[in-house]
Design a protein around this motif. Structure first.
Motif, PDB file in Angstrom:
ATOM      1  N   LYS A 210     -67.779   7.828  59.792  1.00 48.21           N
ATOM      2  CA  LYS A 210     -66.874   8.798  59.181  1.00 48.21           C
ATOM      3  C   LYS A 210     -66.959   8.745  57.656  1.00 48.21           C
ATOM      4  CE  LYS A 210     -62.039  10.118  59.387  1.00 48.21           C
ATOM      5  NZ  LYS A 210     -60.716   9.734  59.856  1.00 48.21           N
ATOM      6  N   ALA A 211     -67.034   7.542  57.106  1.00 46.75           N
ATOM      7  CA  ALA A 211     -67.112   7.391  55.655  1.00 46.75           C
ATOM      8  C   ALA A 211     -68.466   7.828  55.107  1.00 46.75           C
ATOM      9  CB  ALA A 211     -66.841   5.939  55.271  1.00 46.75           C
ATOM     10  N   VAL A 212     -69.545   7.421  55.766  1.00 49.82           N
ATOM     11  CA  VAL A 212     -70.889   7.753  55.280  1.00 49.82           C
ATOM     12  C   VAL A 212     -71.123   9.272  55.311  1.00 49.82           C
ATOM     13  CG1 VAL A 212     -73.355   7.566  55.830  1.00 49.82           C
ATOM     14  CG2 VAL A 212     -71.922   5.529  55.822  1.00 49.82           C
ATOM     15  N   LEU A 213     -70.679   9.903  56.362  1.00 51.70           N
ATOM     16  CA  LEU A 213     -70.863  11.353  56.488  1.00 51.70           C
ATOM     17  C   LEU A 213     -69.772  12.148  55.766  1.00 51.70           C
ATOM     18  CD1 LEU A 213     -71.959  11.572  60.229  1.00 51.70           C
ATOM     19  CD2 LEU A 213     -73.399  11.592  58.183  1.00 51.70           C
ATOM     20  N   GLU A 214     -68.799  11.435  55.195  1.00 52.61           N
ATOM     21  CA  GLU A 214     -67.687  12.051  54.467  1.00 52.61           C
ATOM     22  C   GLU A 214     -66.982  13.123  55.298  1.00 52.61           C
ATOM     23  OE1 GLU A 214     -69.385  13.406  50.806  1.00 52.61           O
ATOM     24  OE2 GLU A 214     -69.837  11.375  50.113  1.00 52.61           O
ATOM     25  N   LEU A 215     -66.595  12.715  56.511  1.00 53.35           N
ATOM     26  CA  LEU A 215     -65.919  13.624  57.429  1.00 53.35           C
ATOM     27  C   LEU A 215     -64.420  13.376  57.408  1.00 53.35           C
ATOM     28  CD1 LEU A 215     -68.291  13.224  60.507  1.00 53.35           C
ATOM     29  CD2 LEU A 215     -68.302  15.066  58.834  1.00 53.35           C
ATOM     30  N   ASP A 216     -63.636  14.451  57.511  1.00 49.69           N
ATOM     31  CA  ASP A 216     -62.207  14.254  57.709  1.00 49.69           C
ATOM     32  C   ASP A 216     -61.951  14.096  59.207  1.00 49.69           C
ATOM     33  OD1 ASP A 216     -62.229  16.808  58.834  1.00 49.69           O
ATOM     34  OD2 ASP A 216     -61.303  17.776  57.101  1.00 49.69           O
ATOM     35  N   ALA A 217     -60.707  13.916  59.591  1.00 54.14           N
ATOM     36  CA  ALA A 217     -60.383  13.651  60.997  1.00 54.14           C
ATOM     37  C   ALA A 217     -60.800  14.801  61.907  1.00 54.14           C
ATOM     38  CB  ALA A 217     -58.891  13.377  61.139  1.00 54.14           C
ATOM     39  N   LYS A 218     -60.603  16.033  61.439  1.00 54.71           N
ATOM     40  CA  LYS A 218     -60.948  17.201  62.258  1.00 54.71           C
ATOM     41  C   LYS A 218     -62.462  17.291  62.471  1.00 54.71           C
ATOM     42  CE  LYS A 218     -60.486  21.277  60.437  1.00 54.71           C
ATOM     43  NZ  LYS A 218     -59.991  22.567  59.924  1.00 54.71           N
ATOM     44  N   GLU A 219     -63.228  17.086  61.427  1.00 56.93           N
ATOM     45  CA  GLU A 219     -64.685  17.160  61.542  1.00 56.93           C
ATOM     46  C   GLU A 219     -65.231  16.033  62.422  1.00 56.93           C
ATOM     47  OE1 GLU A 219     -65.752  19.096  57.193  1.00 56.93           O
ATOM     48  OE2 GLU A 219     -65.405  16.942  57.361  1.00 56.93           O
ATOM     49  N   PHE A 220     -64.648  14.856  62.283  1.00 54.50           N
ATOM     50  CA  PHE A 220     -65.092  13.748  63.110  1.00 54.50           C
ATOM     51  C   PHE A 220     -64.740  13.993  64.576  1.00 54.50           C
ATOM     52  CE2 PHE A 220     -64.945   9.304  64.685  1.00 54.50           C
ATOM     53  CZ  PHE A 220     -66.272   8.999  64.430  1.00 54.50           C
ATOM     54  N   GLY A 221     -63.629  14.647  64.816  1.00 56.38           N
ATOM     55  CA  GLY A 221     -63.270  15.029  66.179  1.00 56.38           C
ATOM     56  C   GLY A 221     -64.292  15.974  66.791  1.00 56.38           C
ATOM     57  N   VAL A 222     -64.857  16.872  65.982  1.00 54.64           N
ATOM     58  CA  VAL A 222     -65.894  17.785  66.466  1.00 54.64           C
ATOM     59  C   VAL A 222     -67.154  16.997  66.837  1.00 54.64           C
ATOM     60  CG1 VAL A 222     -67.422  19.694  65.796  1.00 54.64           C
ATOM     61  CG2 VAL A 222     -65.006  19.776  65.219  1.00 54.64           C
ATOM     62  N   VAL A 223     -67.481  15.974  66.036  1.00 57.29           N
ATOM     63  CA  VAL A 223     -68.635  15.127  66.353  1.00 57.29           C
ATOM     64  C   VAL A 223     -68.424  14.447  67.707  1.00 57.29           C
ATOM     65  CG1 VAL A 223     -69.904  13.051  65.663  1.00 57.29           C
ATOM     66  CG2 VAL A 223     -69.294  14.765  63.954  1.00 57.29           C
ATOM     67  N   LEU A 224     -67.242  13.913  67.927  1.00 53.21           N
ATOM     68  CA  LEU A 224     -66.947  13.263  69.206  1.00 53.21           C
ATOM     69  C   LEU A 224     -66.952  14.268  70.354  1.00 53.21           C
ATOM     70  CD1 LEU A 224     -64.115  10.797  68.135  1.00 53.21           C
ATOM     71  CD2 LEU A 224     -66.538  10.312  68.474  1.00 53.21           C
ATOM     72  N   LEU A 225     -66.452  15.461  70.097  1.00 55.48           N
ATOM     73  CA  LEU A 225     -66.449  16.507  71.121  1.00 55.48           C
ATOM     74  C   LEU A 225     -67.871  16.906  71.498  1.00 55.48           C
ATOM     75  CD1 LEU A 225     -64.780  18.474  72.833  1.00 55.48           C
ATOM     76  CD2 LEU A 225     -64.863  20.064  70.902  1.00 55.48           C
ATOM     77  N   ALA A 226     -68.777  16.925  70.537  1.00 56.90           N
ATOM     78  CA  ALA A 226     -70.172  17.266  70.821  1.00 56.90           C
ATOM     79  C   ALA A 226     -70.775  16.268  71.809  1.00 56.90           C
ATOM     80  CB  ALA A 226     -70.978  17.309  69.528  1.00 56.90           C
ATOM     81  N   GLY A 227     -70.449  14.987  71.648  1.00 57.45           N
ATOM     82  CA  GLY A 227     -70.936  13.987  72.594  1.00 57.45           C
ATOM     83  C   GLY A 227     -70.400  14.217  73.997  1.00 57.45           C
ATOM     84  N   ALA A 228     -69.135  14.571  74.086  1.00 54.42           N
ATOM     85  CA  ALA A 228     -68.533  14.835  75.394  1.00 54.42           C
ATOM     86  C   ALA A 228     -69.144  16.068  76.044  1.00 54.42           C
ATOM     87  CB  ALA A 228     -67.024  15.002  75.242  1.00 54.42           C
ATOM     88  N   ILE A 229     -69.394  17.094  75.254  1.00 54.65           N
ATOM     89  CA  ILE A 229     -70.010  18.312  75.797  1.00 54.65           C
ATOM     90  C   ILE A 229     -71.422  18.011  76.269  1.00 54.65           C
ATOM     91  CG2 ILE A 229     -70.879  20.612  75.162  1.00 54.65           C
ATOM     92  CD1 ILE A 229     -68.358  20.885  73.399  1.00 54.65           C
ATOM     93  N   GLY A 230     -72.164  17.209  75.503  1.00 56.28           N
ATOM     94  CA  GLY A 230     -73.508  16.815  75.927  1.00 56.28           C
ATOM     95  C   GLY A 230     -73.485  16.063  77.248  1.00 56.28           C
ATOM     96  N   SER A 231     -72.492  15.209  77.419  1.00 58.11           N
ATOM     97  CA  SER A 231     -72.358  14.478  78.684  1.00 58.11           C
ATOM     98  C   SER A 231     -72.097  15.422  79.848  1.00 58.11           C
ATOM     99  CB  SER A 231     -71.218  13.460  78.587  1.00 58.11           C
ATOM    100  OG  SER A 231     -71.524  12.464  77.652  1.00 58.11           O
ATOM    101  N   LEU A 232     -71.241  16.407  79.640  1.00 60.49           N
ATOM    102  CA  LEU A 232     -70.954  17.372  80.703  1.00 60.49           C
ATOM    103  C   LEU A 232     -72.183  18.204  81.053  1.00 60.49           C
ATOM    104  CD1 LEU A 232     -67.399  18.615  79.666  1.00 60.49           C
ATOM    105  CD2 LEU A 232     -68.007  17.193  81.633  1.00 60.49           C
ATOM    106  N   ILE A 233     -72.935  18.593  80.048  1.00 59.13           N
ATOM    107  CA  ILE A 233     -74.147  19.372  80.312  1.00 59.13           C
ATOM    108  C   ILE A 233     -75.136  18.545  81.117  1.00 59.13           C
ATOM    109  CG2 ILE A 233     -76.181  20.416  79.215  1.00 59.13           C
ATOM    110  CD1 ILE A 233     -74.254  21.329  76.959  1.00 59.13           C
TER     111      ILE A 233
END
Length: 104
Positions: A48-71
């Motif tokens: 989160k710090a290295v990519l300079e993401l706020d909480a909402k953006e980091f949540g999207v990153v985590l959501l992408a992993g979950a969507i990939g798992s479902l696919i």
């Protein structure tokens, strides 16, 4: 007649042995998944710090992993049917290990 003609054909492994092997393989895969997720989860603050993401953006990153798992879950059955469980398990395990070893 040669000695090759007199040797019996190898018999397939008994079903109990195959089931035991499958259970051990599945156990090891889930252990690998647990280790890889714990490695990823322990890096959350750093990523989160290295990519300079706020909480909402980091949540999207985590959501992408979950969507990939479902696919992948929707196509896993057809991959196993086409290539066999052992091949899919092996490729998946190497992919998980490779992804876990990459630096954030």
């Amino acid at each position: 007649m040669t000695s090759m003609d007199t040797q019996p054909m190898p018999q397939p492994a008994p079903i109990e042995k195959r089931l035991t092997d499958a259970r051990i393989s599945l156990l090891l895969l889930f252990a690998l998944l647990g280790l890889s997720f714990s490695s990823w989860a322990s890096r959350f603050p750093t990523v989160k710090a290295v990519l300079e993401l706020d909480a909402k953006e980091f949540g999207v990153v985590l959501l992408a992993g979950a969507i990939g798992s479902l696919i992948f879950a929707t196509i896993a059955g057809s991959l196993v049917q086409r290539f066999g469980g052992r091949a899919v398990l092996t490729v998946s395990a190497f992919g998980i290990a490779l992804a876990s070893s990459s630096k954030a």
